[in-house]
Design an enzyme around this catalytic site. Structure first.
Site, PDB file in Angstrom:
ATOM      1  N   SER A 136       0.853  -1.191   0.000  1.00 28.14           N
ATOM      2  CA  SER A 136       0.000   0.000   0.000  1.00 28.14           C
ATOM      3  C   SER A 136       0.887   1.239   0.000  1.00 28.14           C
ATOM      4  CB  SER A 136      -0.841  -0.005   1.279  1.00 28.14           C
ATOM      5  OG  SER A 136      -1.373   1.270   1.517  1.00 28.14           O
ATOM      6  N   TYR A 156      -1.945  -0.582  10.249  1.00 18.73           N
ATOM      7  CA  TYR A 156      -2.055  -1.023   8.854  1.00 18.73           C
ATOM      8  C   TYR A 156      -0.758  -0.760   8.096  1.00 18.73           C
ATOM      9  CZ  TYR A 156      -3.802  -1.086   4.007  1.00 18.73           C
ATOM     10  OH  TYR A 156      -3.993  -1.339   2.668  1.00 18.73           O
TER      11      TYR A 156
HETATM   12  N1  LIG Z   1      -8.464   0.341  -2.027  1.00 18.88           N
HETATM   13  C1  LIG Z   1      -7.411   1.011  -1.585  1.00 18.88           C
HETATM   14  O1  LIG Z   1      -7.446   2.252  -1.444  1.00 18.88           O
HETATM   15  C2  LIG Z   1      -6.114   0.288  -1.306  1.00 18.88           C
HETATM   16  C3  LIG Z   1      -4.939   1.046  -1.200  1.00 18.88           C
HETATM   17  C4  LIG Z   1      -3.740   0.406  -0.933  1.00 18.88           C
HETATM   18  C5  LIG Z   1      -3.713  -0.979  -0.779  1.00 18.88           C
HETATM   19  N2  LIG Z   1      -4.862  -1.700  -0.883  1.00 18.88           N
HETATM   20  C6  LIG Z   1      -4.776  -3.166  -0.713  1.00 18.88           C
HETATM   21  O2  LIG Z   1      -5.328  -3.803  -1.845  1.00 18.88           O
HETATM   22  C7  LIG Z   1      -5.818  -5.107  -1.487  1.00 18.88           C
HETATM   23  C8  LIG Z   1      -7.213  -5.308  -2.043  1.00 18.88           C
HETATM   24  O3  LIG Z   1      -8.106  -4.412  -1.420  1.00 18.88           O
HETATM   25  P1  LIG Z   1      -9.372  -3.780  -2.171  1.00 18.88           P
HETATM   26  O4  LIG Z   1      -9.129  -2.332  -2.293  1.00 18.88           O
HETATM   27  O5  LIG Z   1      -9.725  -4.550  -3.369  1.00 18.88           O
HETATM   28  O6  LIG Z   1     -10.476  -3.955  -0.999  1.00 18.88           O
HETATM   29  P2  LIG Z   1     -11.859  -4.758  -0.913  1.00 18.88           P
HETATM   30  O7  LIG Z   1     -12.743  -4.352  -2.050  1.00 18.88           O
HETATM   31  O8  LIG Z   1     -12.333  -4.555   0.479  1.00 18.88           O
HETATM   32  O9  LIG Z   1     -11.435  -6.280  -1.149  1.00 18.88           O
HETATM   33  C9  LIG Z   1     -10.776  -7.013  -0.152  1.00 18.88           C
HETATM   34  C10 LIG Z   1     -10.729  -8.494  -0.558  1.00 18.88           C
HETATM   35  O10 LIG Z   1     -10.064  -9.226   0.475  1.00 18.88           O
HETATM   36  C11 LIG Z   1     -10.847 -10.351   0.816  1.00 18.88           C
HETATM   37  N3  LIG Z   1     -10.684 -10.752   2.210  1.00 18.88           N
HETATM   38  C12 LIG Z   1     -10.890 -10.017   3.337  1.00 18.88           C
HETATM   39  N4  LIG Z   1     -10.689 -10.768   4.427  1.00 18.88           N
HETATM   40  C13 LIG Z   1     -10.370 -12.023   3.975  1.00 18.88           C
HETATM   41  C14 LIG Z   1     -10.073 -13.246   4.616  1.00 18.88           C
HETATM   42  N5  LIG Z   1     -10.056 -13.379   5.953  1.00 18.88           N
HETATM   43  N6  LIG Z   1      -9.774 -14.313   3.838  1.00 18.88           N
HETATM   44  C15 LIG Z   1      -9.790 -14.224   2.485  1.00 18.88           C
HETATM   45  N7  LIG Z   1     -10.070 -13.089   1.824  1.00 18.88           N
HETATM   46  C16 LIG Z   1     -10.364 -12.014   2.573  1.00 18.88           C
HETATM   47  C17 LIG Z   1     -12.293  -9.941   0.535  1.00 18.88           C
HETATM   48  O11 LIG Z   1     -13.105 -11.087   0.255  1.00 18.88           O
HETATM   49  P3  LIG Z   1     -14.124 -11.824   1.254  1.00 18.88           P
HETATM   50  O12 LIG Z   1     -14.751 -10.777   2.109  1.00 18.88           O
HETATM   51  O13 LIG Z   1     -15.070 -12.507   0.293  1.00 18.88           O
HETATM   52  O14 LIG Z   1     -13.290 -12.801   2.015  1.00 18.88           O
HETATM   53  C18 LIG Z   1     -12.119  -9.097  -0.732  1.00 18.88           C
HETATM   54  O15 LIG Z   1     -12.144  -9.927  -1.866  1.00 18.88           O
HETATM   55  C19 LIG Z   1      -5.707  -5.183   0.032  1.00 18.88           C
HETATM   56  O16 LIG Z   1      -4.562  -5.919   0.408  1.00 18.88           O
HETATM   57  C20 LIG Z   1      -5.563  -3.728   0.464  1.00 18.88           C
HETATM   58  O17 LIG Z   1      -4.861  -3.595   1.680  1.00 18.88           O
HETATM   59  C21 LIG Z   1      -6.055  -1.099  -1.151  1.00 18.88           C
END
Ligand SMILES: NC(=O)c1ccc[n+]([C@@H]2O[C@H](COP(=O)([O-])OP(=O)(O)OC[C@H]3O[C@@H](n4cnc5c(N)ncnc54)[C@H](OP(=O)(O)O)[C@@H]3O)[C@@H](O)[C@H]2O)c1
Length: 241
Positions: free
Chosen positions: A137, A150
């Protein structure tokens, strides 16, 4: 590595960046393995993606992570690429951090990806090559108030990735870390909050850059797979932060 015909495990494929990545890689000819907890969402997505395979997985449970790799090997006979994308945010000032929440986030954001790496590395060594992409991130590069827990976990993901990349050089396994910037997904909604006020956030910083789409970050993940570069930033300006 090119993705055509490759077997790619994507964790957190039920939403946001993981879902967009699954669609992009499938469009480029990969055979994608969709992992997350929400089986219905994974099955719906799988119907759209040719030769995809679903394994319901909770990334905080070691047995389920082992099962994910095992089922993939049984189904496709190999694992070429692992994308450790599942994750969750946690906003809390240091003095308000819940020990229990921090421990569970440690399991999801750092330990789960590490276990998945441990499981695929022997297979990749046997195959003579592999690619592992870990999603960190932009907060790992900054000092943003309320994001210490985080940010520290996402910094640890960087340490894990860069070190593994050195370790695995001679085995022809590339480990890359991708740094998304603010991305329009359910991430903010799913972020756990302790001791921070919910307020309508308004940014008046003239240098503030608009958020990215999940599809844009999926392209960065594809770039990381293709180039094998150890670090891929959503935007070049992030690398000098
Ligand atoms: N969006 C941002 O601004 C941002 C910025 C920097 C980094 N990131 C990183 O990008 C990655 C993806 O995030 P996103 O933005 O796509 O968020 P998101 O839409 O909330 O998606 C998160 C994903 O993680 C899965 N997940 C959560 N807990 C889990 C568990 N215990 N076991 C298996 N899967 C799990 C969820 O699926 P289920 O609930 O179906 O399990 C979902 O598919 C993350 O690592 C996040 O830290 C995001």
């Amino acid at each position: 590595m090119e993705v055509k015909d490759k077997v790619v495990i994507i964790t957190g494929a039920s939403s946001g960046i993981g879902e967009a990545t699954a669609k992009l890689l499938s469009k480029n000819g990969a055979r994608v393995v969709l992992a997350a907890r929400n089986l219905k969402k994974l099955e719906d997505l799988s119907k759209e993606l040719k030769e995809s395979f679903v394994v319901k997985t909770d990334m905080t449970k070691e047995e389920e992570i082992k099962n994910l790799i095992q089922k993939t090997e049984e189904h496709f006979g190999r694992v070429d690429i692992l994308i450790n994308n599942a994750g969750q945010g946690y906003d809390a000032p240091v003095e308000k951090i819940s020990t229990q929440t921090f421990k569970s986030l440690f399991e999801l954001d750092l330990l789960g990806p590490t276990i998945a790496m441990k499981e695929v590395i022997p297979l990749m060594k046997k195959q003579g090559r592999g690619s592992i992409i870990n999603i960190s991130s932009g907060t790992a590069l900054m000092a943003l108030p309320n994001m210490s827990a985080y940010s520290s976990l996402k910094r640890a993901v960087v340490g894990m990735s860069l070190t593994a990349n050195e370790e695995l050089k001679e085995d022809n396994i590339k480990v890359s870390v991708v740094y998304p910037y603010i991305t329009l997904t359910d991430f903010e909604k799913n972020t756990i909050k302790d001791g921070v006020r919910e307020e309508n956030w308004e940014n008046n910083d003239p240098d503030f850059q608009p958020p990215d789409t999940a599809e844009y970050i999926a392209e960065k993940i594809l770039e990381a797979i293709k180039t094998g570069r150890p670090e891929v930033f959503a935007h070049n300006w992030m690398s000098s932060h």
